[in-house]
Motif scaffolding. Structure first.
Motif, short mmCIF file in Angstrom:
data_model
loop_
_atom_site.label_atom_id
_atom_site.label_comp_id
_atom_site.label_asym_id
_atom_site.label_seq_id
_atom_site.Cartn_x
_atom_site.Cartn_y
_atom_site.Cartn_z
N GLU A 133 37.39 37.17 31.92
CA GLU A 133 37.85 38.54 32.12
C GLU A 133 39.09 38.59 33.01
OE1 GLU A 133 33.51 40.78 31.56
OE2 GLU A 133 34.18 40.19 33.55
N HIS A 134 39.14 37.72 34.00
CA HIS A 134 40.33 37.65 34.85
C HIS A 134 41.56 37.23 34.04
CE1 HIS A 134 38.01 37.12 38.93
NE2 HIS A 134 37.77 38.28 38.34
N VAL A 135 41.37 36.29 33.13
CA VAL A 135 42.48 35.85 32.27
C VAL A 135 43.02 37.03 31.46
CG1 VAL A 135 43.13 34.41 30.30
CG2 VAL A 135 41.73 33.45 32.15
N GLN A 136 42.12 37.82 30.90
CA GLN A 136 42.54 38.97 30.09
C GLN A 136 43.30 39.99 30.93
OE1 GLN A 136 38.96 40.51 28.28
NE2 GLN A 136 38.42 38.53 27.38
N ILE A 137 42.86 40.19 32.18
CA ILE A 137 43.55 41.13 33.07
C ILE A 137 44.96 40.65 33.37
CG2 ILE A 137 43.56 42.06 35.44
CD1 ILE A 137 40.42 42.07 35.21
N VAL A 138 45.10 39.36 33.64
CA VAL A 138 46.43 38.81 33.94
C VAL A 138 47.33 38.87 32.70
CG1 VAL A 138 47.72 36.74 34.63
CG2 VAL A 138 45.60 37.36 35.82
N ASP A 139 46.75 38.64 31.52
CA ASP A 139 47.54 38.77 30.28
C ASP A 139 48.12 40.18 30.18
OD1 ASP A 139 47.00 36.18 29.56
OD2 ASP A 139 45.38 36.69 28.17
N ALA A 140 47.29 41.20 30.47
CA ALA A 140 47.77 42.58 30.39
C ALA A 140 48.81 42.86 31.47
CB ALA A 140 46.58 43.54 30.53
N LEU A 141 48.63 42.30 32.66
CA LEU A 141 49.61 42.45 33.72
C LEU A 141 50.95 41.84 33.31
CD1 LEU A 141 47.61 41.71 37.01
CD2 LEU A 141 48.87 43.80 36.50
N GLU A 142 50.90 40.68 32.70
CA GLU A 142 52.13 40.01 32.29
C GLU A 142 52.89 40.86 31.27
OE1 GLU A 142 53.61 35.51 31.22
OE2 GLU A 142 51.59 36.11 30.60
N GLN A 143 52.15 41.58 30.43
CA GLN A 143 52.77 42.46 29.44
C GLN A 143 53.15 43.82 30.05
OE1 GLN A 143 53.51 41.53 26.28
NE2 GLN A 143 52.77 39.49 26.90
N ARG A 144 52.80 44.01 31.33
CA ARG A 144 53.04 45.30 32.01
C ARG A 144 52.39 46.45 31.23
NH1 ARG A 144 55.72 40.67 33.65
NH2 ARG A 144 56.92 41.05 35.58
N ASP A 145 51.21 46.16 30.68
CA ASP A 145 50.48 47.16 29.90
C ASP A 145 49.44 47.81 30.81
OD1 ASP A 145 48.89 48.63 28.17
OD2 ASP A 145 48.94 47.12 26.56
N HIS A 164 34.15 32.05 45.85
CA HIS A 164 35.24 32.53 46.70
C HIS A 164 36.49 32.87 45.88
CE1 HIS A 164 38.29 32.81 49.75
NE2 HIS A 164 38.96 31.83 49.18
N LEU A 165 36.86 32.00 44.95
CA LEU A 165 38.07 32.21 44.16
C LEU A 165 37.94 33.44 43.26
CD1 LEU A 165 38.82 28.51 43.22
CD2 LEU A 165 40.38 30.02 44.46
N LEU A 166 36.78 33.63 42.65
CA LEU A 166 36.59 34.78 41.76
C LEU A 166 36.66 36.09 42.54
CD1 LEU A 166 33.73 33.34 39.50
CD2 LEU A 166 36.08 33.84 38.79
N ALA A 167 36.14 36.10 43.76
CA ALA A 167 36.23 37.31 44.59
C ALA A 167 37.65 37.50 45.10
CB ALA A 167 35.25 37.21 45.75
N ASP A 168 38.27 36.40 45.51
CA ASP A 168 39.61 36.50 46.12
C ASP A 168 40.66 36.95 45.11
OD1 ASP A 168 41.11 36.13 48.55
OD2 ASP A 168 42.12 34.46 47.57
N PHE A 169 40.41 36.75 43.83
CA PHE A 169 41.33 37.21 42.79
C PHE A 169 41.68 38.69 42.99
CE2 PHE A 169 41.71 39.38 38.64
CZ PHE A 169 42.82 38.73 38.11
N HIS A 170 40.68 39.49 43.30
CA HIS A 170 40.88 40.93 43.45
C HIS A 170 41.69 41.25 44.71
CE1 HIS A 170 37.95 41.94 40.23
NE2 HIS A 170 37.46 40.77 40.57
N VAL A 171 41.48 40.48 45.78
CA VAL A 171 42.24 40.69 47.01
C VAL A 171 43.69 40.26 46.80
CG1 VAL A 171 42.38 40.15 49.48
CG2 VAL A 171 40.14 40.31 48.36
N VAL A 172 43.89 39.17 46.06
CA VAL A 172 45.25 38.72 45.75
C VAL A 172 46.02 39.81 45.02
CG1 VAL A 172 46.60 37.09 44.36
CG2 VAL A 172 44.70 36.25 45.75
N LEU A 173 45.37 40.48 44.08
CA LEU A 173 46.03 41.57 43.36
C LEU A 173 46.46 42.68 44.33
CD1 LEU A 173 43.73 41.99 40.21
CD2 LEU A 173 45.96 40.86 40.32
#
Length: 252
Positions: free
Chosen positions: A207-219, A159-168
């Motif tokens: 992979e979710h961690v890497q996506i959030v890292d890029a989001l934090e950098q606004r890349d 549930h959490l892994l799927a919900d990550f995308h909805v949270v975004l």
């Protein structure tokens, strides 16, 4: 998320509570038990069971059994199943009843194609508007994912892994997109069950961690690339083309 089945039964009891219950409490319980609300609860309960991989593709959904579980009429159950059919999570077969859908290979590929298009556009946009507070919220979500993975809580982590995308999507402020993604992710869960995904929860979490890292950098470029790679990785680990043994070699 839907309330638990036990909680649904408690609400049903409150609707016929003893005289000690307050009128406002009884009124709230009665409002919660309206046909429209009960239909939605059944839809949410079945959808959650699919997302958390507790309902397998092809499972028969007997109207009377569901009616007994939720203490409602079969008419309400039928309304819920019709809605799930429109969402492509349930198939209604004449004279046979309702079954959890069994997506075809073509449908599966199309679902992931649409997800890739929507989610890469979403992540690019989110890079332009995400706040520091939202990044903190995403880090908390990642922590919950990581803990669920460590304790092998399969329904919880799924549930959490799927919900990550909805949270975004919700962070982008687009509720329509959030609902569209929620529907696509429910179908993705069915697809993963149908075609025996070998994409590990640990891999998805990394992979979710890497996506959030890029989001934090606004890349935006890196975030979009990582999201596309993530969705492709999930799809590529599905067994769409199981090896069919050569009959002659098997029977010799």
């Amino acid at each position: 998320m839907p309330r638990s089945r036990t909680h649904l039964q408690v609400i049903g009891n409150e609707a016929t509570a003893t005289p000690s219950a307050t009128p406002s409490r009884r009124a709230r319980a009665a409002a919660d038990a309206t046909p429209a609300n009960m239909t939605e609860r059944i839809v949410e309960s079945i959808t959650t069971a699919i997302v958390e991989r507790r309902l397998m593709p092809g499972t028969k959904l007997a109207e009377q059994k569901i009616a007994d579980i939720f203490q409602v009429s079969r008419t309400i159950v039928r309304q819920a199943l019709n809605q799930l059919s429109r969402d492509h999570l349930v198939v209604l077969e004449q004279a046979r009843g309702a079954f959890v859908a069994m997506p075809s290979v073509d449908e599966a590929r199309q679902v992931f194609q649409v997800r890739a298009m929507l989610e890469t556009a979403l992540i690019r946009h989110l890079c332009t508007c995400i706040t520091d507070a939202q990044v903190v919220q995403l880090r908390e979500h990642l922590r919950a994912e990581r803990e669920a993975v460590k304790r092998t809580d399969v329904p919880g982590r799924t549930h959490l892994l799927a919900d990550f995308h909805v949270v975004l999507a919700r962070m982008s402020g687009n509720e329509v997109l959030a609902q569209v993604l929620a529907d696509l992710l429910s179908r993705s869960s069915l697809i993963s069950l149908m075609y025996q995904s070998s994409h590990s929860a640990e891999h998805s979490q990394d992979e979710h961690v890497q996506i959030v890292d890029a989001l934090e950098q606004r890349d935006a470029r890196a975030a979009a690339r990582l999201m596309e790679r993530h969705i492709h990785s999930v799809e590529s680990n599905l067994h769409f083309d199981p090896r069919t043994p050569d009959l002659a070699s098997v029977l010799r």
